[in-house]
Write an enzyme that holds these catalytic residues in place. Structure first.
Site, mmCIF file in Angstrom:
data_model
loop_
_atom_site.group_PDB
_atom_site.id
_atom_site.type_symbol
_atom_site.label_atom_id
_atom_site.label_comp_id
_atom_site.label_asym_id
_atom_site.label_seq_id
_atom_site.Cartn_x
_atom_site.Cartn_y
_atom_site.Cartn_z
ATOM 1 N N ASN A 16 0.835 -1.212 0.000
ATOM 2 C CA ASN A 16 0.000 0.000 0.000
ATOM 3 C C ASN A 16 0.864 1.254 0.000
ATOM 4 O O ASN A 16 0.542 2.235 -0.675
ATOM 5 C CB ASN A 16 -0.929 0.006 1.219
ATOM 6 N N ASN A 109 -5.977 5.447 8.088
ATOM 7 C CA ASN A 109 -5.518 4.051 8.070
ATOM 8 C C ASN A 109 -6.295 3.295 7.005
ATOM 9 O O ASN A 109 -7.387 3.715 6.623
ATOM 10 C CB ASN A 109 -5.793 3.425 9.446
ATOM 11 N N HIS A 111 -7.888 -0.533 6.469
ATOM 12 C CA HIS A 111 -8.199 -1.753 7.215
ATOM 13 C C HIS A 111 -8.860 -2.747 6.264
ATOM 14 O O HIS A 111 -9.768 -2.371 5.516
ATOM 15 C CB HIS A 111 -9.138 -1.414 8.384
ATOM 16 N N ASP A 147 -9.646 0.947 14.784
ATOM 17 C CA ASP A 147 -10.413 0.762 13.538
ATOM 18 C C ASP A 147 -11.806 1.388 13.628
ATOM 19 O O ASP A 147 -12.740 0.950 12.941
ATOM 20 C CB ASP A 147 -10.527 -0.731 13.164
ATOM 21 N N GLU A 176 -7.091 -2.754 -2.618
ATOM 22 C CA GLU A 176 -6.584 -1.716 -1.707
ATOM 23 C C GLU A 176 -5.640 -0.759 -2.441
ATOM 24 O O GLU A 176 -5.574 0.431 -2.130
ATOM 25 C CB GLU A 176 -5.826 -2.347 -0.531
HETATM 26 C C1 GAR Z 1 -3.064 -4.650 4.083
HETATM 27 O O1 GAR Z 1 -3.955 -5.635 3.630
HETATM 28 C C2 GAR Z 1 -3.741 -3.745 5.087
HETATM 29 O O2 GAR Z 1 -5.103 -3.517 4.836
HETATM 30 C C3 GAR Z 1 -3.574 -4.540 6.349
HETATM 31 O O3 GAR Z 1 -2.290 -5.089 6.277
HETATM 32 C C4 GAR Z 1 -1.938 -5.274 4.896
HETATM 33 C C5 GAR Z 1 -0.628 -4.589 4.667
HETATM 34 O O4 GAR Z 1 -0.063 -4.971 3.449
HETATM 35 N N1 GAR Z 1 -3.726 -3.711 7.505
HETATM 36 C C6 GAR Z 1 -4.163 -4.142 8.681
HETATM 37 O O5 GAR Z 1 -4.471 -5.304 8.889
HETATM 38 C C7 GAR Z 1 -4.253 -3.069 9.740
HETATM 39 N N2 GAR Z 1 -4.871 -3.570 10.913
HETATM 40 P P1 GAR Z 1 1.095 -4.113 2.812
HETATM 41 O O6 GAR Z 1 2.182 -3.910 3.875
HETATM 42 O O7 GAR Z 1 1.611 -4.960 1.679
HETATM 43 O O8 GAR Z 1 0.519 -2.823 2.333
#
Ligand code: GAR
Length: 194
Positions: A16, A109, A111, A147, A176
């Site tokens: 992300n 954030n 989520h 959240d 995302e």
């Molecule tokens: C993503 O899917 C994000 O939505 C989630 O972690 C992943 C990070 O992936 N976030 C959470 O679970 C927050 N509680 P990334 O490091 O490859 O972007």
């Protein structure tokens, strides 16, 4: 044009974060990503950020005796660079009300669930176990409840009968990567317009 000096907080691979940095390479994008911070020194995202010419530093939460002293170091690093806005992107530390209070209205954030459903961890497993037909992701303001802040943007993704936690997570993550740049643009524009 006004662009908010923005930091991205990560803990892991940083997909992300990369999507946000790429979106912010457009000079008309309302956020300028100037800093990436990971609470885990080995996070793969740190190197990915540096390859995109963004300053990337680790502030290891394990090096501090408590949450407050870790967050003080985080706040100092952000303030020292004049950061105005924070986007958490896979940042897996719960922030205390003390830190949230300093950044409220200037921190968002992403989520991996259709909030208010499935706050917390294991969102995809819980959606599959509940028999939900859709999963998804939400970009939201960070508030005291984990959240729990106001929702800025949301995307719905179908859950297939054959899905496992991993296949659903991969499909949601793909979505995302366009949702978060849209959400950050909306939030930053709202801040800029007061
Ligand atoms: C993503 O899917 C994000 O939505 C989630 O972690 C992943 C990070 O992936 N976030 C959470 O679970 C927050 N509680 P990334 O490091 O490859 O972007």
């Amino acid at each position: 044009m006004t662009r908010l000096k923005t930091a991205v907080l990560i803990s892991g691979r940083g997909s992300n974060m990369v999507a946000l940095v790429r979106a912010a390479q457009d000079p008309d994008y309302p956020a300028d990503i100037q800093l990436v911070i990971s609470n885990r020194p080995k996070a793969a995202g740190l190197e990915r950020a540096r390859k995109l010419s963004v300053e990337a530093i680790a502030i290891d939460h394990k090096a501090f005796p408590d949450r407050e002293s870790f967050e003080d170091a985080l706040h100092d690093a952000l303030s020292a660079r004049g950061i105005e806005f924070i986007a958490c992107a896979g940042f897996m530390r719960v922030l205390t009300p003390g830190f949230v209070g300093k950044w409220v209205g200037r921190m968002i954030n992403i989520h991996p669930s259709l909030l208010p459903k499935y706050k917390g961890l294991h969102t995809h497993r819980r959606a599959i176990e509940a028999g939900d037909r859709d999963g998804g992701a939400s970009v939201h303001w960070v508030a005291d409840e984990v959240d729990g802040g106001g929702i800025i943007a949301q995307a719905r993704v179908p859950i297939l009968l054959t899905d496992t936690e991993d296949t659903l997570a991969a499909r949601v993550l793909e979505r995302e990567l366009t949702l978060y740049p849209e959400g950050l643009a909306l939030a930053a524009t709202a801040v800029i317009n007061g």
